[in-house]
Scaffold this motif. Structure first.
Motif, PDB file in Angstrom:
ATOM      1  N   ALA A  11      27.636  65.587  63.035  1.00 40.12           N
ATOM      2  CA  ALA A  11      28.122  65.540  61.647  1.00 40.12           C
ATOM      3  C   ALA A  11      28.980  64.301  61.444  1.00 40.12           C
ATOM      4  O   ALA A  11      28.911  63.641  60.403  1.00 40.12           O
ATOM      5  N   LYS A  12      29.786  63.967  62.441  1.00 42.86           N
ATOM      6  CA  LYS A  12      30.614  62.751  62.361  1.00 42.86           C
ATOM      7  C   LYS A  12      29.727  61.515  62.256  1.00 42.86           C
ATOM      8  O   LYS A  12      29.968  60.630  61.438  1.00 42.86           O
ATOM      9  N   ILE A  13      28.692  61.477  63.051  1.00 40.51           N
ATOM     10  CA  ILE A  13      27.751  60.351  62.994  1.00 40.51           C
ATOM     11  C   ILE A  13      27.076  60.299  61.629  1.00 40.51           C
ATOM     12  O   ILE A  13      26.991  59.243  60.999  1.00 40.51           O
ATOM     13  N   GLY A  14      26.610  61.437  61.148  1.00 41.46           N
ATOM     14  CA  GLY A  14      25.937  61.490  59.853  1.00 41.46           C
ATOM     15  C   GLY A  14      26.861  61.161  58.694  1.00 41.46           C
ATOM     16  O   GLY A  14      26.454  60.558  57.711  1.00 41.46           O
ATOM     17  N   MET A  15      28.125  61.532  58.814  1.00 43.57           N
ATOM     18  CA  MET A  15      29.066  61.337  57.722  1.00 43.57           C
ATOM     19  C   MET A  15      29.539  59.889  57.594  1.00 43.57           C
ATOM     20  O   MET A  15      29.720  59.381  56.500  1.00 43.57           O
ATOM     21  N   GLY A  21      18.935  55.413  59.414  1.00 42.76           N
ATOM     22  CA  GLY A  21      18.707  55.698  60.817  1.00 42.76           C
ATOM     23  C   GLY A  21      19.067  54.577  61.774  1.00 42.76           C
ATOM     24  O   GLY A  21      19.687  54.811  62.799  1.00 42.76           O
ATOM     25  N   TYR A  22      18.653  53.342  61.449  1.00 47.09           N
ATOM     26  CA  TYR A  22      18.949  52.235  62.346  1.00 47.09           C
ATOM     27  C   TYR A  22      20.446  52.033  62.508  1.00 47.09           C
ATOM     28  O   TYR A  22      20.916  51.677  63.581  1.00 47.09           O
ATOM     29  N   ALA A  23      21.197  52.253  61.451  1.00 43.71           N
ATOM     30  CA  ALA A  23      22.646  52.087  61.533  1.00 43.71           C
ATOM     31  C   ALA A  23      23.290  53.184  62.371  1.00 43.71           C
ATOM     32  O   ALA A  23      24.380  52.994  62.908  1.00 43.71           O
ATOM     33  N   MET A  24      22.630  54.321  62.510  1.00 43.85           N
ATOM     34  CA  MET A  24      23.173  55.423  63.298  1.00 43.85           C
ATOM     35  C   MET A  24      23.006  55.215  64.801  1.00 43.85           C
ATOM     36  O   MET A  24      23.742  55.805  65.590  1.00 43.85           O
ATOM     37  N   ILE A  25      22.048  54.414  65.198  1.00 40.55           N
ATOM     38  CA  ILE A  25      21.689  54.296  66.612  1.00 40.55           C
ATOM     39  C   ILE A  25      22.873  53.919  67.507  1.00 40.55           C
ATOM     40  O   ILE A  25      23.102  54.582  68.515  1.00 40.55           O
ATOM     41  N   PRO A  26      23.652  52.872  67.194  1.00 37.93           N
ATOM     42  CA  PRO A  26      24.766  52.550  68.101  1.00 37.93           C
ATOM     43  C   PRO A  26      25.790  53.682  68.197  1.00 37.93           C
ATOM     44  O   PRO A  26      26.347  53.925  69.271  1.00 37.93           O
ATOM     45  N   LEU A  27      26.006  54.380  67.098  1.00 38.50           N
ATOM     46  CA  LEU A  27      26.965  55.485  67.124  1.00 38.50           C
ATOM     47  C   LEU A  27      26.449  56.659  67.948  1.00 38.50           C
ATOM     48  O   LEU A  27      27.192  57.253  68.738  1.00 38.50           O
ATOM     49  N   ILE A  28      25.173  56.983  67.768  1.00 33.19           N
ATOM     50  CA  ILE A  28      24.589  58.075  68.546  1.00 33.19           C
ATOM     51  C   ILE A  28      24.624  57.720  70.031  1.00 33.19           C
ATOM     52  O   ILE A  28      25.017  58.532  70.872  1.00 33.19           O
ATOM     53  N   GLU A  29      24.225  56.495  70.336  1.00 38.25           N
ATOM     54  CA  GLU A  29      24.214  56.062  71.738  1.00 38.25           C
ATOM     55  C   GLU A  29      25.604  56.173  72.351  1.00 38.25           C
ATOM     56  O   GLU A  29      25.772  56.728  73.440  1.00 38.25           O
TER      57      GLU A  29
END
Length: 182
Positions: A11-15, A21-29
């Motif tokens: 949720a933190k990543i999504g928020m 999606g591409y912008a989420m990748i470094p955060l998810i990683e």
């Protein structure tokens, strides 16, 4: 408690991710490697697999959830990834008509654009390094980017040209290999 941690992480990543999606990748990683849910190598393999599908940030979250807690984990991660964006978009849609001509809002969105571009470029560079691509292999994607960005060419034409080029190359290569075997 384990599902709450999964939900809060995704949720933190999504928020706090602007740009898709591409912008989420470094955060998810960073989150999943830091929490030792997955190694960096496993993440890069999963990224390579999911990058071929739409909504791959959600697919990554589903894979992580499934790896950790099977079906329930994948459902929690998918919901946590999607829910913040959905709520934010609903709020923006409800109030956009009131702010669409507001100069402050226009400046905010214009200010966010460079950050979004950076958040998209970083995973592309990471993927190119992980795949051990050579610089000359990045020439066609760079040309396609310039044609879309500077000349307004529709991405549909780029994709069609890529398909045609891939087919010609495959047919040419297939012919050459047949001649070598005879």
């Amino acid at each position: 408690m384990k599902y709450l941690l999964l939900f809060m992480t995704f949720a933190k990543i999504g928020m706090f991710t602007i740009g898709g999606g591409y912008a989420m990748i470094p955060l998810i990683e960073r989150e999943i490697v830091k929490k030792r849910w997955m190694s960096k190598e496993d993440f890069m393999e999963m990224f390579a697999l999911t990058s071929h599908f739409r909504c791959f940030a959600v697919n990554i979250s589903i894979f992580v959830g499934y790896k950790l807690h099977k079906v329930k984990g994948s459902l929690v991660c998918a919901l946590a990834t999607i829910l913040p964006s959905f709520v934010i978009m609903m709020l923006i849609a409800m109030f956009f008509a009131h702010f669409q001509d507001n100069q402050v809002m226009i400046r905010i969105f214009n200010g966010i654009r460079p950050a979004v571009v950076a958040l998209i470029v970083i995973p592309c560079i990471s993927a190119a390094r992980a795949l051990k691509l050579k610089y000359w292999q990045l020439v066609l994607p760079a040309i396609a980017t310039i044609l879309i960005w500077q000349f307004g060419l529709s991405p549909v034409y780029i994709v069609l040209a890529g398909i045609a080029g891939g087919m010609l190359y495959t047919l040419w290569l297939k012919d050459k290999l047949r001649k070598l075997q005879i």
